[in-house]
Design a protein around this motif. Structure first.
Motif, PDB file in Angstrom:
ATOM      1  N   LYS A   1      53.409 -32.455 -12.334  1.00  0.00           N
ATOM      2  CA  LYS A   1      54.761 -32.239 -11.697  1.00  0.00           C
ATOM      3  C   LYS A   1      56.075 -31.190 -12.391  1.00  0.00           C
ATOM      4  CE  LYS A   1      53.947 -36.365  -8.364  1.00  0.00           C
ATOM      5  NZ  LYS A   1      53.190 -34.735  -7.462  1.00  0.00           N
ATOM      6  N   GLU A   2      55.848 -30.214 -14.083  1.00  0.00           N
ATOM      7  CA  GLU A   2      55.968 -29.569 -14.569  1.00  0.00           C
ATOM      8  C   GLU A   2      56.522 -28.506 -14.316  1.00  0.00           C
ATOM      9  OE1 GLU A   2      56.126 -30.175 -18.544  1.00  0.00           O
ATOM     10  OE2 GLU A   2      55.432 -32.176 -18.469  1.00  0.00           O
ATOM     11  N   PHE A   3      57.019 -28.204 -13.231  1.00  0.00           N
ATOM     12  CA  PHE A   3      56.847 -27.391 -11.896  1.00  0.00           C
ATOM     13  C   PHE A   3      57.732 -26.358 -12.478  1.00  0.00           C
ATOM     14  CE2 PHE A   3      57.556 -30.866  -9.062  1.00  0.00           C
ATOM     15  CZ  PHE A   3      56.506 -30.621  -8.773  1.00  0.00           C
ATOM     16  N   ASP A   4      59.109 -26.157 -13.324  1.00  0.00           N
ATOM     17  CA  ASP A   4      59.098 -24.492 -14.193  1.00  0.00           C
ATOM     18  C   ASP A   4      58.604 -24.249 -15.621  1.00  0.00           C
ATOM     19  OD1 ASP A   4      62.083 -24.598 -13.068  1.00  0.00           O
ATOM     20  OD2 ASP A   4      62.691 -25.936 -14.004  1.00  0.00           O
ATOM     21  N   LYS A   5      57.139 -25.291 -15.934  1.00  0.00           N
ATOM     22  CA  LYS A   5      57.182 -24.809 -17.069  1.00  0.00           C
ATOM     23  C   LYS A   5      55.529 -24.118 -16.587  1.00  0.00           C
ATOM     24  CE  LYS A   5      57.988 -28.213 -20.439  1.00  0.00           C
ATOM     25  NZ  LYS A   5      57.253 -29.277 -21.370  1.00  0.00           N
ATOM     26  N   ALA A   6      55.518 -24.668 -15.461  1.00  0.00           N
ATOM     27  CA  ALA A   6      54.083 -24.242 -14.555  1.00  0.00           C
ATOM     28  C   ALA A   6      54.015 -22.852 -13.758  1.00  0.00           C
ATOM     29  CB  ALA A   6      53.471 -24.897 -13.138  1.00  0.00           C
TER      30      ALA A   6
ATOM     31  N   GLU B   1      49.276 -21.169  -6.281  1.00  0.00           N
ATOM     32  CA  GLU B   1      50.383 -21.264  -7.197  1.00  0.00           C
ATOM     33  C   GLU B   1      50.980 -22.023  -7.542  1.00  0.00           C
ATOM     34  OE1 GLU B   1      47.330 -24.333  -8.403  1.00  0.00           O
ATOM     35  OE2 GLU B   1      46.033 -23.233  -7.302  1.00  0.00           O
ATOM     36  N   ILE B   2      51.918 -20.602  -7.786  1.00  0.00           N
ATOM     37  CA  ILE B   2      53.307 -20.092  -7.774  1.00  0.00           C
ATOM     38  C   ILE B   2      54.137 -20.669  -6.833  1.00  0.00           C
ATOM     39  CG2 ILE B   2      55.279 -18.310  -7.683  1.00  0.00           C
ATOM     40  CD1 ILE B   2      52.838 -17.203  -9.457  1.00  0.00           C
ATOM     41  N   ALA B   3      53.631 -20.890  -5.737  1.00  0.00           N
ATOM     42  CA  ALA B   3      54.169 -20.786  -4.290  1.00  0.00           C
ATOM     43  C   ALA B   3      54.127 -22.666  -3.913  1.00  0.00           C
ATOM     44  CB  ALA B   3      53.527 -20.451  -3.261  1.00  0.00           C
TER      45      ALA B   3
ATOM     46  N   LYS C   1      57.611 -24.852  -4.461  1.00  0.00           N
ATOM     47  CA  LYS C   1      57.785 -25.971  -3.624  1.00  0.00           C
ATOM     48  C   LYS C   1      58.281 -27.113  -3.447  1.00  0.00           C
ATOM     49  CE  LYS C   1      54.515 -28.614   0.501  1.00  0.00           C
ATOM     50  NZ  LYS C   1      53.668 -28.074   1.167  1.00  0.00           N
ATOM     51  N   GLY C   2      57.246 -27.696  -5.190  1.00  0.00           N
ATOM     52  CA  GLY C   2      57.775 -28.808  -6.017  1.00  0.00           C
ATOM     53  C   GLY C   2      58.690 -28.880  -6.189  1.00  0.00           C
ATOM     54  N   LEU C   3      59.373 -27.144  -6.604  1.00  0.00           N
ATOM     55  CA  LEU C   3      61.197 -27.580  -6.916  1.00  0.00           C
ATOM     56  C   LEU C   3      62.166 -27.294  -5.715  1.00  0.00           C
ATOM     57  CD1 LEU C   3      61.154 -24.570  -9.558  1.00  0.00           C
ATOM     58  CD2 LEU C   3      61.491 -26.987 -10.184  1.00  0.00           C
TER      59      LEU C   3
ATOM     60  N   ASN D   1      62.568 -25.010  -3.913  1.00  0.00           N
ATOM     61  CA  ASN D   1      62.358 -23.757  -3.374  1.00  0.00           C
ATOM     62  C   ASN D   1      61.714 -22.689  -2.120  1.00  0.00           C
ATOM     63  OD1 ASN D   1      63.645 -20.819  -3.365  1.00  0.00           O
ATOM     64  ND2 ASN D   1      63.668 -21.089  -5.320  1.00  0.00           N
ATOM     65  N   SER D   2      62.068 -23.282  -0.900  1.00  0.00           N
ATOM     66  CA  SER D   2      61.304 -22.278   0.313  1.00  0.00           C
ATOM     67  C   SER D   2      61.280 -20.998   0.309  1.00  0.00           C
ATOM     68  CB  SER D   2      62.050 -23.262   1.279  1.00  0.00           C
ATOM     69  OG  SER D   2      63.496 -22.828   1.406  1.00  0.00           O
ATOM     70  N   ILE D   3      62.753 -20.270   0.022  1.00  0.00           N
ATOM     71  CA  ILE D   3      62.684 -19.003  -0.579  1.00  0.00           C
ATOM     72  C   ILE D   3      61.199 -18.851  -0.952  1.00  0.00           C
ATOM     73  CG2 ILE D   3      63.816 -16.721  -0.563  1.00  0.00           C
ATOM     74  CD1 ILE D   3      65.777 -18.444   0.401  1.00  0.00           C
ATOM     75  N   GLU D   4      61.257 -18.906  -2.112  1.00  0.00           N
ATOM     76  CA  GLU D   4      60.636 -18.083  -3.530  1.00  0.00           C
ATOM     77  C   GLU D   4      58.858 -19.086  -2.940  1.00  0.00           C
ATOM     78  OE1 GLU D   4      60.600 -16.623  -6.007  1.00  0.00           O
ATOM     79  OE2 GLU D   4      62.330 -15.860  -4.647  1.00  0.00           O
ATOM     80  N   GLU D   5      58.649 -20.334  -1.647  1.00  0.00           N
ATOM     81  CA  GLU D   5      57.516 -20.836  -1.359  1.00  0.00           C
ATOM     82  C   GLU D   5      57.598 -19.852  -1.073  1.00  0.00           C
ATOM     83  OE1 GLU D   5      55.084 -24.052   0.529  1.00  0.00           O
ATOM     84  OE2 GLU D   5      57.514 -24.075   0.433  1.00  0.00           O
TER      85      GLU D   5
END
Length: 327
Positions: free
Chosen positions: A273-278, A301-303, A307-309, A311-315
């Motif tokens: 759950k380290e989404f920024d690092k992912a 995987e980026i999506a 989603k974890g962050l 950020n639905s727009i980027e997802e």
């Protein structure tokens, strides 16, 4: 229908007819000039008005069919174009695009080479040939063709670096990255790869045959750090985030141009759950991706990370990219 509605309908039909006619004229101009009227290209033979209109109609239908995924129908219309105006570079180019989309690299290669014979200095034709070679995993010819692209446009050197790295031509890649770095044209991601290549041990891993059948792949990797062994470990550890993170991080250091290690590194961070690092790991790795299937996996995987962050727009944006490549 009222008179007013009839007038509106007539205007719409007239507008569409004019638009279609204009598009036909533009497309035919491109075809007859064999790509932007290069001085070395002879003018196309004159066509009668009827043949010209037929050519435009078939070519427009070919583009339309390709845009909706009907590649065989597109090819059929291009065959009609070729009967009206034989040996046209633009038509050959479209043939090649459709055959590549059908995964028929043999015919895709044949047609793009015919187009290049008529216009050896057209950068778009050469770039397409690179794609065809990559589809066949023919990195040697892809590199040689990319060199021709670079001769026409030096800004294409970063892509040549990518091809060198994917073909394990580390010396050539490093030399070119140094040149680009001096010119302040090297991206931050490639700067990191350059540092890894310069700092890693000056050795070439050699696969060795093992006499002890009980020796595990992990034990082998301790003394024989090859990408083949690392890939096996990463595949084994996909459900173990800590081990996956450990080995993928080591893999990035050892094999900085292998996209798979970045993909696994991103997955490890996602599991923790380290989404920024992912996102950072995945975006760094996507620079080295050649195959559409793997690129789609990166977007997927980026999506998930966005989603974890929350950020639905980027997802949504990356899911669309995933779906486009995963058809």
């Amino acid at each position: 229908m009222t008179l007013k509605k009839k007038k509106i309908q007539f205007r719409k039909e007239t507008f569409l007819d004019n638009l279609k006619s204009s598009l036909f004229s533009i497309l035919f101009l491109l075809c007859s000039l064999n790509f932007f009227g290069q001085d070395s290209i002879p003018a196309a033979p004159d066509l009668t008005e009827e043949k010209e209109l037929n050519f435009q109609d078939f070519f427009f239908k070919a583009l339309s069919q390709k845009s909706i995924g009907n590649y065989q129908k597109s090819i059929e219309n291009l065959e009609s174009c070729n009967q009206i105006l034989p040996n046209n570079a633009t038509v050959f180019f479209e043939f090649s695009k459709n055959y590549l989309l059908l995964n028929n690299t043999l015919l895709a290669k044949e047609y793009i080479q015919r187009a290049i014979e008529k216009n050896k200095l057209n950068i778009w034709l050469l770039k397409h040939l690179v794609k065809v070679y990559l589809k066949d995993n023919d990195f040697k010819n892809a590199i040689e063709t990319q060199k021709k692209v670079v001769a026409l446009n030096p800004k294409e050197r970063n892509y040549l670096v990518r091809l060198y790295l994917r073909n394990n031509n580390y010396a050539e890649a490093l030399n070119l990255m140094r040149v680009l770095d001096k010119e302040n044209l090297l991206t931050s991601n490639y700067k990191r790869v350059k540092e890894n290549l310069e700092n890693r041990k000056k050795r070439v891993p050699v696969e060795r045959k093992l006499t002890d059948k009980k020796e595990t792949v992990y034990k082998q990797f301790e003394s024989n750090k090859t990408y083949t062994l690392l890939k096996q470990i990463l595949e084994n550890e996909q459900k173990n985030p800590d081990a996956l993170l450990k080995y993928s991080a080591e893999g990035i250091s050892l094999f900085p141009a292998q996209p798979f290690v970045y993909l696994m590194n991103g997955k490890a961070y996602l599991s923790k759950k380290e989404f920024d690092k992912a996102i950072t790991a995945l975006k760094n790795g996507i620079d080295f991706v050649i195959e559409d299937k793997m690129e789609a996996n990166f977007y997927k995987e980026i999506a998930k990370a966005y989603k974890g962050l929350g950020n639905s727009i980027e997802e949504k944006k990356y899911l669309e990219k995933f779906k486009k490549l995963n058809k």
